[in-house]
Write a protein that holds these residues in place. Structure first.
Motif, PDB file in Angstrom:
ATOM      1  N   ASN A 278      10.290 -17.512 -27.666  1.00 35.44           N
ATOM      2  CA  ASN A 278      10.170 -16.060 -27.565  1.00 35.44           C
ATOM      3  C   ASN A 278      10.782 -15.469 -26.296  1.00 35.44           C
ATOM      4  O   ASN A 278      10.510 -14.322 -25.962  1.00 35.44           O
ATOM      5  N   SER A 294      10.725 -11.264 -22.459  1.00 30.28           N
ATOM      6  CA  SER A 294       9.934 -11.675 -23.617  1.00 30.28           C
ATOM      7  C   SER A 294      10.406 -10.894 -24.833  1.00 30.28           C
ATOM      8  O   SER A 294      10.352  -9.653 -24.845  1.00 30.28           O
ATOM      9  N   THR A 296       9.276  -9.948 -27.707  1.00 27.84           N
ATOM     10  CA  THR A 296       8.095  -9.747 -28.545  1.00 27.84           C
ATOM     11  C   THR A 296       7.749  -8.267 -28.706  1.00 27.84           C
ATOM     12  O   THR A 296       6.676  -7.932 -29.215  1.00 27.84           O
ATOM     13  N   MET A 303      10.148  -8.106 -35.001  1.00 26.41           N
ATOM     14  CA  MET A 303       8.866  -8.259 -34.333  1.00 26.41           C
ATOM     15  C   MET A 303       7.857  -7.174 -34.682  1.00 26.41           C
ATOM     16  O   MET A 303       6.647  -7.345 -34.465  1.00 26.41           O
ATOM     17  N   TRP A 306       4.923  -8.421 -36.889  1.00 24.48           N
ATOM     18  CA  TRP A 306       4.018  -9.472 -36.476  1.00 24.48           C
ATOM     19  C   TRP A 306       2.906  -8.965 -35.570  1.00 24.48           C
ATOM     20  O   TRP A 306       2.112  -8.148 -35.976  1.00 24.48           O
ATOM     21  N   HIS A 311       2.556 -11.482 -27.797  1.00 21.37           N
ATOM     22  CA  HIS A 311       1.970 -12.479 -28.686  1.00 21.37           C
ATOM     23  C   HIS A 311       3.113 -13.120 -29.484  1.00 21.37           C
ATOM     24  O   HIS A 311       3.662 -12.518 -30.398  1.00 21.37           O
ATOM     25  N   GLY A 312       3.480 -14.333 -29.116  1.00 23.02           N
ATOM     26  CA  GLY A 312       4.687 -14.941 -29.660  1.00 23.02           C
ATOM     27  C   GLY A 312       4.554 -15.427 -31.093  1.00 23.02           C
ATOM     28  O   GLY A 312       3.459 -15.557 -31.650  1.00 23.02           O
TER      29      GLY A 312
END
Length: 365
Positions: A278, A294, A296, A303, A306, A311-312
């Protein structure tokens, strides 16, 4: 419409794609609906267990049964078994997603491309690393011009699952089945990303190495010849003028899955390693060096489907994204990429690396 899906093969890729199909309705509710209808393989006991775990309605030991019952075929077999089921499916108007490399030989791959060109169906090749959010962000940076003109590509895919000479023989050690060793297996992934991110490759100079000549067979420990390469390396010259360096190995001690790529341009640079899934290292035009970011944020590719930022996600999610794009292309009728033609272009480079090793010279694609 709900599409009936059939798998030929049930190993690691069977698990990856079945998991992806199961996750799609929860996280990508706009994805076309699928039913896991039928799964084919040779070992009836293992097949029955796979069908139960992966959520398929029934099993068969005859792959032609799959084509007769489904809208979409997933060809997840060893490389030498890719052509016949894929071609038969396309001729029947069944959509196909085939694992990479496209075939065990370039000639066989050419026949698959011809069948795809004549078919009224999608013919996709499974290069899942295009669908890693950080890699998709690299593509976005290239297209937006954030890196300037790309001058360098570096790609490394190192693993150590056969670093010990006593590690068991597998089908990938057999040239009659796999066609290629590391250059066709992990090399195909690296070459696909090189073409996708930088452009067509003009010529290559490559070398292959085999460090272990035989390995114990998993059934009875009988010494069995290894006839494919353990490692490869190559120099690339892109049509744009950029240059590249790529390598891969299955005997690289301490490397579990070092799948790393780097782009260097006139205005910036970016690098990524799947083992830090990530994260992306980016040097923008005004930065003194690489900054670790990051990938994310909801604004990053895929992304928003998710978890909250920070939060990967993991490797298996690349298959969810891949299947989302593949099924959506079937639904809309738009050309899916990478298709068989893209996979053939990749295999042409793989084949050129092999020829360069044999001749000791540059090979024009």
């Amino acid at each position: 419409m709900t599409y009936d899906v059939g798998f030929v093969g049930y190993g690691l890729m069977g698990k990856a794609h079945a998991n992806a199909l199961a996750r799609l309705p929860m996280f990508f509710p706009d994805a076309p609906a699928t039913n896991r209808r039928i799964i084919a393989g040779r070992n009836e006991d293992a097949l029955a267990q796979a069908a139960d775990r992966y959520g398929f309605d029934r099993t068969t030991t005859a792959w032609r049964d799959v084509i007769d019952e489904v809208d979409i075929l997933y060809n997840l077999t060893p490389n030498n078994l890719h052509p016949e089921p894929s071609i038969a499916a396309l001729e029947a108007g069944v959509h196909v997603l085939c694992e990479k490399p496209l075939a065990s030989t370039l000639d066989a791959a050419e026949g698959m491309v011809e069948a795809a060109a004549d078919a009224d169906a999608q013919a996709a090749c499974a290069f899942n690393y295009r669908y890693v959010p950080a890699v998709a962000l690299m593509k976005r940076l290239v297209e937006d011009g954030a890196l300037g003109e790309i001058r360098h590509f570096r790609g490394t895919y190192l693993q150590d699952f056969q670093a010990d000479p006593e590690d068991p023989w597998i089908w990938r050690n057999d040239a009659d089945v796999a066609g290629y060793g590391r250059v066709g297996d992990v090399g195909a992934h690296t070459i696909d990303l090189a073409r996708w991110l930088v452009g067509d490759i003009e010529r290559v100079a490559g070398t292959l190495s085999r460090f272990v000549e035989e390995r114990p067979h998993p059934d009875d420990a009988t010494p069995t010849p290894v006839t494919t390469d353990d490692a490869y390396g190559a120099l690339l010259r892109f049509e744009s003028g950029a240059q590249g360096v790529i390598e891969g190995s299955r005997v690289a001690t301490a490397h579990k899955n070092t799948n790393a790529i780097e782009l260097v341009g006139t205005e910036g640079a970016v690098r990524y390693d799947v083992e830090r899934f990530n994260e992306l290292e980016l040097r923008g035009a005004d930065d003194r060096g690489f900054q670790r970011i990051s990938v994310t944020e909801p604004s990053d590719p895929y992304m928003d489907a998710w978890w909250p930022a920070g939060h990967g996600i993991g490797w298996e999610h690349s298959f969810v994204h891949e299947n989302y794009e593949f099924l959506t292309a079937i639904e809309t009728g738009e050309r899916y990429e990478p298709d068989f033609a893209d996979a053939y272009a990749v295999q042409s480079v793989v084949d050129a690396v092999v020829k360069s090793d044999e001749s000791g010279s540059w090979i024009t694609i």
